[in-house]
Design an enzyme around this catalytic site. Structure first.
Site, PDB file in Angstrom:
ATOM      1  N   GLY A 191       9.597  19.878 -31.946  1.00  0.00           N
ATOM      2  CA  GLY A 191       9.665  21.248 -32.432  1.00  0.00           C
ATOM      3  C   GLY A 191      10.682  22.083 -31.671  1.00  0.00           C
TER       4      GLY A 191
ATOM      5  N   ASN B  32       0.812  29.950 -32.407  1.00  0.00           N
ATOM      6  CA  ASN B  32       0.132  28.892 -31.675  1.00  0.00           C
ATOM      7  C   ASN B  32      -1.001  29.391 -30.788  1.00  0.00           C
ATOM      8  OD1 ASN B  32       2.809  29.799 -30.700  1.00  0.00           O
ATOM      9  ND2 ASN B  32       2.207  28.791 -28.812  1.00  0.00           N
TER      10      ASN B  32
ATOM     11  N   GLN C 235       2.773  24.852 -36.124  1.00  0.00           N
ATOM     12  CA  GLN C 235       1.311  24.958 -36.111  1.00  0.00           C
ATOM     13  C   GLN C 235       0.712  24.920 -37.516  1.00  0.00           C
ATOM     14  OE1 GLN C 235      -0.945  25.022 -33.606  1.00  0.00           O
ATOM     15  NE2 GLN C 235       0.614  24.830 -32.027  1.00  0.00           N
TER      16      GLN C 235
ATOM     17  N   SER D 275       6.697  19.549 -35.738  1.00  0.00           N
ATOM     18  CA  SER D 275       6.595  18.694 -34.562  1.00  0.00           C
ATOM     19  C   SER D 275       5.481  17.681 -34.758  1.00  0.00           C
ATOM     20  CB  SER D 275       6.302  19.556 -33.328  1.00  0.00           C
ATOM     21  OG  SER D 275       5.920  18.730 -32.245  1.00  0.00           O
ATOM     22  N   GLY D 276       5.810  16.392 -34.572  1.00  0.00           N
ATOM     23  CA  GLY D 276       4.858  15.319 -34.839  1.00  0.00           C
ATOM     24  C   GLY D 276       3.577  15.370 -34.020  1.00  0.00           C
TER      25      GLY D 276
ATOM     26  N   CYS E 154      -1.649  31.974 -14.744  1.00  0.00           N
ATOM     27  CA  CYS E 154      -1.502  30.777 -13.922  1.00  0.00           C
ATOM     28  C   CYS E 154      -1.423  29.507 -14.749  1.00  0.00           C
ATOM     29  CB  CYS E 154      -2.655  30.663 -12.935  1.00  0.00           C
ATOM     30  SG  CYS E 154      -2.698  32.068 -11.835  1.00  0.00           S
TER      31      CYS E 154
HETATM   32  C1  LIG Z   1       4.245  23.066 -29.895  1.00  0.00           C
HETATM   33  C2  LIG Z   1       5.097  24.097 -30.544  1.00  0.00           C
HETATM   34  C3  LIG Z   1       6.499  24.024 -30.499  1.00  0.00           C
HETATM   35  C4  LIG Z   1       7.224  22.976 -29.698  1.00  0.00           C
HETATM   36  O1  LIG Z   1       7.140  21.692 -30.224  1.00  0.00           O
HETATM   37  P1  LIG Z   1       7.428  20.430 -29.267  1.00  0.00           P
HETATM   38  O2  LIG Z   1       7.454  19.269 -30.203  1.00  0.00           O
HETATM   39  O3  LIG Z   1       6.292  20.369 -28.295  1.00  0.00           O
HETATM   40  O4  LIG Z   1       8.734  20.657 -28.623  1.00  0.00           O
HETATM   41  C5  LIG Z   1       7.213  24.980 -31.176  1.00  0.00           C
HETATM   42  N1  LIG Z   1       6.615  25.959 -31.859  1.00  0.00           N
HETATM   43  C6  LIG Z   1       5.279  26.053 -31.932  1.00  0.00           C
HETATM   44  C7  LIG Z   1       4.668  27.159 -32.722  1.00  0.00           C
HETATM   45  C8  LIG Z   1       4.469  25.139 -31.275  1.00  0.00           C
HETATM   46  O5  LIG Z   1       3.141  25.259 -31.328  1.00  0.00           O
END
Ligand SMILES: *Cc1c(COP(=O)(O)O)cnc(C)c1O
Length: 392
Positions: A73, A155, A183, A203-204, A328
Site C-alpha cells: 500500500g 485505518n 482498509q 495492500s495484500g 508511545c
Molecule cells: C496499511 C495501510 C497502508 C500501507 O500499506 P502497506 O502494504 O503496509 O505498505 C496504507 N494505507 C492504509 C489506509 C493502510 O491501512
C-alpha cells in the site's frame, strides 16, 4: 473462561489464509521461472502472473492493463500521489494537491514531499465524526488542483468517505482523483468503474495475502511517470522481476475477500455488541468515529484516565491483541493525528483503543474481550491519581 488468543488488530495486518499459501506454493517450488523468460519455465510463471492480474482486475471492475502490482500500500500511495501531481504539473501546469488531515502517513508524507517540490497542499479537515468537510473541500478545489487524494476508509476510526461525490467534484475541475482503499478492500464493495476514480491503492496483507504485496489501479490512458526504472516490467511502469508467488497470493486472497463480503453483517453485529457493552458498562468512555458510516469491523473507543499502551500491554497479557492511538505505540511523540483531527484532546487520544475484527473472529472472541476488558480498565484507573471514580 479459560485463556484464549484473540487477534483483534486486523487493520494492522492479517494472517495469510491457508488457501492463499496453497495457491502460492507451486509458484515457489515448481513455477519459479522468470516471467520475462520465453522458454516454458518462464511461461508458467507468466501465466500465473497474467491470471492473477486478470482476476484482480475483474474483482475491482477494472481492465487487466489498468493493474500495476507493487510492494504494498505504501508504494502504491507514493506512486499515485507524487506521480499524479507531477504528471498534472508537467501536462497542465497545475501545482495544487488536496488531501485530508486523516490520511495514512504514506499519503501525508508523500504530500509533504510534494510541498518541498513547490506544490501547495490543502489538508482538508474532517468533522467530529471523521467525515470530510465537504464545504471546506469545495472551497479548496479549483482549476489549479492537480490531484485529490482522499482515503476510502480510515485505518484508525474506520470512517468511510464519499468517494463517488468527491470524484465528480474533482473531475469537474479537471483534477485527478486518487483513493487509498487499503482498509476498504474486503470490508465493503469496491468497484473502480462505479467510483469513477483515476487511481486506487490496495495492500495484500490487510486481506490475508502476504506482506509486501499490493497494487495500484490506474485508469487506462492515464500515463503518470513510471515508478521504478529498470528492465521494463509492469508495462514499463514499475521495473523489477515480479513477485510472482506474492501476486498470485494477492489475487487469491482478493477473490476470497470479495466472496466473503456478505459475511460482513456478522462482523458488524459482533462489533456493535462489543461497543454497546463497553459504552453501557464502562464509565468515562468515548465512542470515536461515525456510528454508521464506518467499516463493519472497526471500533475505536477512548477510556478516560488511562494510557493506551498500558491497556495494550495488559490486554496482551490476557491474550488479546488491539492497538492504540497513544503516542508511545507509534513512531512519534504525538498521539494519533486522526483522533486529534476529530477534535479529541490529547489526553483522551492517549487512552484510545482500536479493535478491528475480521471474518476470523467469533462471538466467543467478543465474549472474552468483554470478560477481560472491564477489569483491566478498572485496575489501570485505580492506579490513576486523577481518576474521579465511577459516575462522577
Ligand atoms: C496499511 C495501510 C497502508 C500501507 O500499506 P502497506 O502494504 O503496509 O505498505 C496504507 N494505507 C492504509 C489506509 C493502510 O491501512
Amino acid at each position: 473462561m479459560e485463556n484464549r488468543f484473540v487477534y483483534a488488530d486486523n487493520a494492522a495486518t492479517t494472517p495469510v489464509a491457508p488457501e492463499v499459501v496453497a495457491a502460492m506454493t507451486p509458484y515457489l517450488t515448481e513455477y519459479w521461472g522468470n516471467p520475462s523468460s520465453m522458454y516454458s519455465k518462464g511461461r508458467e510463471a507468466r501465466r500465473g502472473l497474467d491470471e492473477a492480474r486478470e482476476k484482480v482486475a475483474n474483482l475491482l471492475g477494472a481492465q487487466p492493463n489498468e493493474i500495476y502490482f507493487t510492494s504494498g500500500g505504501t508504494e502504491a500511495d507514493n506512486w499515485a500521489v507524487k506521480g499524479g501531481a507531477r504528471y498534472m504539473r508537467k501536462k497542465q501546469g497545475r501545482t495544487h494537491v488536496i488531501t485530508s488531515t486523516i490520511e495514512h502517513p504514506a499519503v501525508l508524507r508523500s504530500c509533504e514531499a510534494l510541498e518541498r517540490e513547490g506544490f501547495r497542499v490543502s489538508y482538508v479537515a474532517v468533522d467530529k465524526n471523521g467525515i470530510l468537510d465537504m464545504e471546506k473541500f469545495k472551497a479548496e478545489l479549483d482549476d489549479d488542483t492537480a490531484v485529490v487524494a482522499v482515503m476510502f476508509a480510515n485505518n484508525e476510526i474506520g470512517t468511510l468517505q464519499p468517494i463517488e461525490e468527491l470524484t465528480k467534484l474533482a473531475h469537474e475541475k479537471g483534477a485527478l482523483m486518487f483513493t487509498d482503499a487499503v482498509q476498504a478492500i474486503g470490508s465493503v464493495p469496491v468497484n473502480v468503474r462505479e467510483l469513477g476514480v483515476d487511481m486506487l491503492s490496495l495492500s495484500g496483507h490487510k486481506f490475508n495475502a502476504p506482506k509486501g504485496t499490493g497494487a495500484l489501479y490506474m485508469r487506462r490512458g492515464l500515463k503518470i511517470d513510471k515508478y521504478i526504472d529498470g528492465g521494463g516490467q509492469e508495462r514499463m511502469m514499475r521495473s523489477g522481476t515480479e513477485n510472482v508467488a506474492g501476486i498470485v497470493g494477492l489475487a487469491t486472497a482478493l477473490e476470497l475477500a470479495v466472496s466473503r463480503l456478505p459475511d460482513t453483517e456478522r462482523i458488524r453485529k459482533m462489533r456493535d455488541r462489543l461497543a454497546d457493552y463497553i459504552l453501557k458498562n464502562i464509565p468515562h468512555t468515548i465512542y470515536n468515529g461515525d456510528p454508521v458510516r464506518r467499516l463493519p469491523g472497526n471500533l475505536n473507543i477512548s477510556f478516560e484516565y488511562i494510557e493506551g499502551e498500558s491497556l495494550l500491554l495488559l490486554l496482551d497479557m490476557a491474550g488479546i491483541c488491539i492497538s492504540t492511538g497513544s503516542a508511545c505505540s507509534s513512531n512519534s511523540l504525538e498521539p494519533s493525528h486522526v483522533l486529534l483531527s476529530i477534535g479529541l484532546p490529547a489526553e483522551k487520544a492517549h487512552g484510545s483503543m482500536r479493535v478491528s475484527l475480521s471474518h476470523l473472529n467469533t462471538d466467543e472472541d467478543v465474549d472474552y474481550i468483554i470478560e477481560k476488558l472491564p477489569g483491566i480498565v478498572a485496575r489501570l484507573r485505580a492506579m490513576s491519581p486523577i481518576y474521579p471514580g465511577e459516575g462522577k
